[in-house]
Motif scaffolding. Sequence first.
Motif, PDB file in Angstrom:
ATOM      1  N   TYR A   1       0.839  -1.197   0.000  1.00 47.68           N
ATOM      2  CA  TYR A   1       0.000   0.000   0.000  1.00 47.68           C
ATOM      3  C   TYR A   1       0.881   1.256   0.000  1.00 47.68           C
ATOM      4  CZ  TYR A   1      -4.259  -2.625   1.341  1.00 47.68           C
ATOM      5  OH  TYR A   1      -5.340  -3.469   1.378  1.00 47.68           O
TER       6      TYR A   1
ATOM      7  N   GLN B   1      -9.461  -4.326  -1.767  1.00 47.20           N
ATOM      8  CA  GLN B   1      -8.185  -4.335  -1.066  1.00 47.20           C
ATOM      9  C   GLN B   1      -7.031  -4.481  -2.041  1.00 47.20           C
ATOM     10  OE1 GLN B   1      -8.309  -7.440   1.902  1.00 47.20           O
ATOM     11  NE2 GLN B   1     -10.411  -6.943   2.472  1.00 47.20           N
TER      12      GLN B   1
ATOM     13  N   ALA C   1      -3.621   4.913  -1.687  1.00 43.50           N
ATOM     14  CA  ALA C   1      -3.249   3.513  -1.883  1.00 43.50           C
ATOM     15  C   ALA C   1      -4.363   2.689  -2.512  1.00 43.50           C
ATOM     16  CB  ALA C   1      -2.835   2.890  -0.548  1.00 43.50           C
TER      17      ALA C   1
END
Length: 275
Positions: free
Chosen positions: A121, A170, A273
């Motif tokens: 990230y 994610q 991110a």
Amino acid sequence: MRHFQLTQQQIADYHRDGYLIVRNFLNDEEISKLYKIATNDETLQKHAFDLNDQSGKKTKLTLWYTPGNDAYGLLTKSHRMVDSANKLLDGDSAVCHFHSKLMQKEPKVGGAWEWHQDYGYWYKNEFLFPGEMMSVMVAITEANKQNGCLQVIKGSHKMGRIEHGFAGEQVGASQHYVALILKTHELIYVELLPGDALFFHSNLLHRSEANLSDTARWSLISCYNRSNNIPYNEPSRSSIIPLQAVPDDALLKWETEEINNEANFLEKEKDEALK
């Protein structure tokens, strides 16, 4: 009050394995205070957002950049956190607080986190030195296999950063490289009792499964950075503002404030991110 200090053996274990578990890092009274705030504070709840895993299950979190004199801020700024980070991080510039997040994995519906490195990230934030970044996770409730405790791959931080892409909402690590490292390195289930802490390197591969149990899994994760590790794609400046450490007992002995908007909460759509 004499504050907590890591031993030389613990420091060596961290550098060898990429993580370190410290039992009873916080006492029962401290955890009770943090739990009460986590479950009742309207500001923390108002700023929470969900991230979907690949199956569509949701993990809820609240993330903020600026630690204040609320209970969570005093823990984040405590000598036991700041001095420990100082001993474990590469480099020698001042320790800074990048961000903290309250992780809220609810019973039955709390989603998984795919295999990833935190630097997977943070690389998008254009930090250049992963060895100067780390996280400290404090268990607010028990974490076990049944409620989706963290899993780590021992020693995987020595691989360096591996490729990451999106898995649901994610950022997940390349499954090819995860499979390769698991041929030779041990997968560890990090089962924690309330008050236990996990220190881990920004390149340590870790994941967690969905919470299919009847109990919630709550934890605080505070992320630290050296002041000279400048991010070139990160609007918040918190990660390069040196922390002024407070006594370990401030969490219980100081008059704590309520967390407020000066904590600089992250809005999901503004997370670099996740773009």
